[in-house]
Design a protein around this motif. Structure first.
Motif, PDB file in Angstrom:
ATOM      1  N   LYS A  93     -44.376   4.438 -25.268  1.00 58.07           N
ATOM      2  CA  LYS A  93     -43.909   5.518 -26.153  1.00 58.07           C
ATOM      3  C   LYS A  93     -44.371   6.917 -25.742  1.00 58.07           C
ATOM      4  O   LYS A  93     -43.737   7.912 -26.069  1.00 58.07           O
ATOM      5  N   LEU A  94     -45.502   7.008 -25.059  1.00 60.47           N
ATOM      6  CA  LEU A  94     -46.112   8.314 -24.805  1.00 60.47           C
ATOM      7  C   LEU A  94     -45.405   9.102 -23.702  1.00 60.47           C
ATOM      8  O   LEU A  94     -45.024   8.547 -22.669  1.00 60.47           O
ATOM      9  N   VAL A  95     -45.263  10.413 -23.920  1.00 61.08           N
ATOM     10  CA  VAL A  95     -44.939  11.359 -22.844  1.00 61.08           C
ATOM     11  C   VAL A  95     -45.924  12.518 -22.957  1.00 61.08           C
ATOM     12  O   VAL A  95     -45.968  13.205 -23.982  1.00 61.08           O
ATOM     13  N   GLU A  96     -46.739  12.706 -21.916  1.00 71.05           N
ATOM     14  CA  GLU A  96     -47.602  13.891 -21.860  1.00 71.05           C
ATOM     15  C   GLU A  96     -46.725  15.063 -21.428  1.00 71.05           C
ATOM     16  O   GLU A  96     -46.084  14.999 -20.385  1.00 71.05           O
ATOM     17  N   ILE A  97     -46.700  16.127 -22.250  1.00 65.47           N
ATOM     18  CA  ILE A  97     -45.940  17.325 -21.875  1.00 65.47           C
ATOM     19  C   ILE A  97     -46.938  18.412 -21.509  1.00 65.47           C
ATOM     20  O   ILE A  97     -47.769  18.807 -22.334  1.00 65.47           O
ATOM     21  N   ILE A  98     -46.856  18.856 -20.253  1.00 65.96           N
ATOM     22  CA  ILE A  98     -47.880  19.747 -19.714  1.00 65.96           C
ATOM     23  C   ILE A  98     -47.282  21.113 -19.407  1.00 65.96           C
ATOM     24  O   ILE A  98     -46.351  21.231 -18.614  1.00 65.96           O
ATOM     25  N   ARG A  99     -47.840  22.122 -20.043  1.00 69.07           N
ATOM     26  CA  ARG A  99     -47.429  23.500 -19.765  1.00 69.07           C
ATOM     27  C   ARG A  99     -48.126  23.992 -18.503  1.00 69.07           C
ATOM     28  O   ARG A  99     -49.341  23.815 -18.354  1.00 69.07           O
ATOM     29  N   GLY A 100     -47.374  24.639 -17.619  1.00 62.28           N
ATOM     30  CA  GLY A 100     -47.995  25.410 -16.550  1.00 62.28           C
ATOM     31  C   GLY A 100     -48.462  26.734 -17.129  1.00 62.28           C
ATOM     32  O   GLY A 100     -48.220  27.040 -18.310  1.00 62.28           O
ATOM     33  N   LEU A 101     -49.110  27.546 -16.321  1.00 63.31           N
ATOM     34  CA  LEU A 101     -49.625  28.844 -16.766  1.00 63.31           C
ATOM     35  C   LEU A 101     -48.511  29.722 -17.329  1.00 63.31           C
ATOM     36  O   LEU A 101     -48.715  30.472 -18.284  1.00 63.31           O
ATOM     37  N   ALA A 102     -47.303  29.607 -16.754  1.00 65.75           N
ATOM     38  CA  ALA A 102     -46.201  30.502 -17.129  1.00 65.75           C
ATOM     39  C   ALA A 102     -45.131  29.831 -17.994  1.00 65.75           C
ATOM     40  O   ALA A 102     -44.152  30.483 -18.371  1.00 65.75           O
ATOM     41  N   THR A 103     -45.264  28.542 -18.307  1.00 67.26           N
ATOM     42  CA  THR A 103     -44.209  27.834 -19.042  1.00 67.26           C
ATOM     43  C   THR A 103     -43.905  28.528 -20.375  1.00 67.26           C
ATOM     44  O   THR A 103     -44.809  28.783 -21.170  1.00 67.26           O
ATOM     45  N   ALA A 104     -42.620  28.823 -20.604  1.00 61.80           N
ATOM     46  CA  ALA A 104     -42.204  29.527 -21.819  1.00 61.80           C
ATOM     47  C   ALA A 104     -42.250  28.599 -23.035  1.00 61.80           C
ATOM     48  O   ALA A 104     -42.021  27.387 -22.916  1.00 61.80           O
ATOM     49  N   ASP A 105     -42.516  29.183 -24.202  1.00 60.15           N
ATOM     50  CA  ASP A 105     -42.585  28.407 -25.448  1.00 60.15           C
ATOM     51  C   ASP A 105     -41.278  27.689 -25.749  1.00 60.15           C
ATOM     52  O   ASP A 105     -41.284  26.533 -26.171  1.00 60.15           O
ATOM     53  N   VAL A 156     -39.052  26.640 -23.691  1.00 63.76           N
ATOM     54  CA  VAL A 156     -38.886  25.524 -22.749  1.00 63.76           C
ATOM     55  C   VAL A 156     -39.707  24.328 -23.216  1.00 63.76           C
ATOM     56  O   VAL A 156     -39.222  23.192 -23.251  1.00 63.76           O
ATOM     57  N   TYR A 157     -40.968  24.598 -23.641  1.00 62.33           N
ATOM     58  CA  TYR A 157     -41.806  23.523 -24.169  1.00 62.33           C
ATOM     59  C   TYR A 157     -41.121  22.863 -25.368  1.00 62.33           C
ATOM     60  O   TYR A 157     -41.054  21.636 -25.469  1.00 62.33           O
ATOM     61  N   GLU A 158     -40.616  23.692 -26.276  1.00 65.41           N
ATOM     62  CA  GLU A 158     -39.998  23.174 -27.507  1.00 65.41           C
ATOM     63  C   GLU A 158     -38.760  22.328 -27.199  1.00 65.41           C
ATOM     64  O   GLU A 158     -38.542  21.280 -27.826  1.00 65.41           O
ATOM     65  N   GLU A 159     -37.972  22.777 -26.215  1.00 66.35           N
ATOM     66  CA  GLU A 159     -36.760  22.036 -25.861  1.00 66.35           C
ATOM     67  C   GLU A 159     -37.110  20.669 -25.257  1.00 66.35           C
ATOM     68  O   GLU A 159     -36.486  19.655 -25.570  1.00 66.35           O
ATOM     69  N   ILE A 160     -38.145  20.634 -24.417  1.00 66.32           N
ATOM     70  CA  ILE A 160     -38.559  19.368 -23.795  1.00 66.32           C
ATOM     71  C   ILE A 160     -39.219  18.447 -24.829  1.00 66.32           C
ATOM     72  O   ILE A 160     -39.030  17.230 -24.798  1.00 66.32           O
ATOM     73  N   GLU A 161     -39.958  19.027 -25.757  1.00 68.29           N
ATOM     74  CA  GLU A 161     -40.554  18.231 -26.838  1.00 68.29           C
ATOM     75  C   GLU A 161     -39.455  17.551 -27.660  1.00 68.29           C
ATOM     76  O   GLU A 161     -39.543  16.352 -27.966  1.00 68.29           O
ATOM     77  N   GLU A 162     -38.419  18.307 -28.015  1.00 68.85           N
ATOM     78  CA  GLU A 162     -37.296  17.745 -28.783  1.00 68.85           C
ATOM     79  C   GLU A 162     -36.557  16.688 -27.981  1.00 68.85           C
ATOM     80  O   GLU A 162     -36.136  15.660 -28.525  1.00 68.85           O
ATOM     81  N   SER A 182     -35.873  12.720 -28.738  1.00 69.99           N
ATOM     82  CA  SER A 182     -34.532  12.123 -28.727  1.00 69.99           C
ATOM     83  C   SER A 182     -34.491  10.838 -27.902  1.00 69.99           C
ATOM     84  O   SER A 182     -33.595  10.015 -28.067  1.00 69.99           O
ATOM     85  N   LEU A 183     -35.482  10.658 -27.015  1.00 73.77           N
ATOM     86  CA  LEU A 183     -35.598   9.428 -26.212  1.00 73.77           C
ATOM     87  C   LEU A 183     -36.419   8.366 -26.947  1.00 73.77           C
ATOM     88  O   LEU A 183     -36.743   7.326 -26.370  1.00 73.77           O
ATOM     89  N   SER A 184     -36.763   8.643 -28.210  1.00 75.51           N
ATOM     90  CA  SER A 184     -37.635   7.774 -29.028  1.00 75.51           C
ATOM     91  C   SER A 184     -39.033   7.674 -28.436  1.00 75.51           C
ATOM     92  O   SER A 184     -39.699   6.642 -28.529  1.00 75.51           O
ATOM     93  N   LYS A 185     -39.478   8.777 -27.822  1.00 75.58           N
ATOM     94  CA  LYS A 185     -40.836   8.864 -27.289  1.00 75.58           C
ATOM     95  C   LYS A 185     -41.702   9.729 -28.200  1.00 75.58           C
ATOM     96  O   LYS A 185     -41.187  10.479 -29.037  1.00 75.58           O
ATOM     97  N   VAL A 186     -43.008   9.634 -28.011  1.00 76.81           N
ATOM     98  CA  VAL A 186     -43.952  10.470 -28.758  1.00 76.81           C
ATOM     99  C   VAL A 186     -44.524  11.505 -27.779  1.00 76.81           C
ATOM    100  O   VAL A 186     -45.312  11.163 -26.899  1.00 76.81           O
ATOM    101  N   PRO A 187     -44.093  12.777 -27.911  1.00 75.25           N
ATOM    102  CA  PRO A 187     -44.609  13.802 -26.997  1.00 75.25           C
ATOM    103  C   PRO A 187     -45.986  14.297 -27.437  1.00 75.25           C
ATOM    104  O   PRO A 187     -46.233  14.485 -28.629  1.00 75.25           O
TER     105      PRO A 187
END
Length: 283
Positions: free
Chosen positions: A149-161, A163-169, A173-178
């Motif tokens: 179930k797990l997905v670690e979502i890792i921001r780089g130094l410059a990753t936009a908010d 972009v993070y939010e879109e990948i989290e959503e 949608s893949l039934s994973k826990v970010p």
């Protein structure tokens, strides 16, 4: 614009698993690799996994067919110009990843998010190979992808908010826990797991107990589903060694020094289950 079409780069165990869960969740997926035979093998694995689910009554046959209809093969990186998200699941090597991301940056339209499934390498360094570091992010799935179930979502130094939010959503949608993680060597999962595996190898190396005893202690005493030496064989001893070296180099602490026995096995070609022999033998 939203994510509708995904390119997954690397048709091995991780890449095919990521492609499967994306297609099952309604995304159109391009599964890409260097050679057609690699892609066909990856698609074959997905078909076999889905067929098994149908046989067990866990998946309707029409859902299997719908999932397969959303999958397409690719050996041409230029097809990245037609997608909304790229998830790279290639070999765990910084030189290969930065070269690939520089190419993708040239090919993919400006709106495309470039994600990497790296298990330990710095997202910031991978992002620096592009002209869109704000659109580069880590998306570390666990193996086996269709089950875990797990997905670690890792921001780089410059990753936009956004972009993070879109990948989290998208992960949801893949039934994973970010889970949000900052960009440090090994992130959370491998920073904790790999030193434990390395310590188990030291315990064997120093003759404290047999491999079976070490695994039994962790299974029966700590309620782990699999002992650390068996788990290392399943991950691949070369991968374990590479991640320990990444931790050692990146954090500079001797507690991350790979065990000499781990190095010896890798040099011998005893890489675990995939080579037929690691700490255990596999027929």
């Amino acid at each position: 614009m939203g994510i509708q079409k995904v390119m997954v780069i690397g048709a091995g165990q991780m890449g095919s698993g990521i492609a499967q869960v994306c297609a099952m969740s309604g995304y159109d997926v391009l599964l890409h690799d260097l050679k057609e035979e690699y892609v066909e093998k990856g698609l074959g694995t997905i078909t076999k996994n889905l067929s098994r689910q149908v046989e067990k009554g866990k998946l309707p046959a029409e859902d299997k067919e719908a999932t397969l209809s959303r999958l397409a093969a690719s050996t041409d990186l230029n097809q990245a110009k037609d997608v909304d998200l790229v998830i790279e699941a290639a070999i765990e090597n910084m030189e290969i990843k930065t070269k690939l991301f520089a190419q993708l940056d040239e090919i993919a339209p400006k709106h495309v998010i470039l994600a990497t499934n790296t298990s330990s390498l710095p997202i910031t360094e991978i992002a620096a190979a592009t002209k869109r570091p704000e659109k580069v992010i880590g998306m570390h799935f666990m193996n086996p992808v269709p089950v875990m179930k797990l997905v670690e979502i890792i921001r780089g130094l410059a990753t936009a908010d956004d972009v993070y939010e879109e990948i989290e959503e998208m992960a949801k949608s893949l039934s994973k826990v970010p889970v949000e993680v900052n960009d440090f060597p090994g992130f959370v999962a491998n920073r904790i797991l790999m030193p434990m595996i390395n310590e188990a190898v030291y315990t064997l190396y120093e003759g404290v107990a047999t491999k079976e005893a070490i695994d039994d202690v962790m299974k029966l005493g700590m309620n782990h589903p699999m002992g650390p030496l068996t788990l290392a064989d399943f991950i691949g001893l070369d991968t374990c060694l590479y991640i320990m070296e990444t931790l050692h180099d990146g954090l500079g602490d001797d507690k991350y020094r790979p065990c000499p026995l781990l190095r010896k096995y890798v040099k011998a070609g005893w890489l675990g289950k995939k080579s037929g022999r690691g700490f255990y033998e596999y027929s």
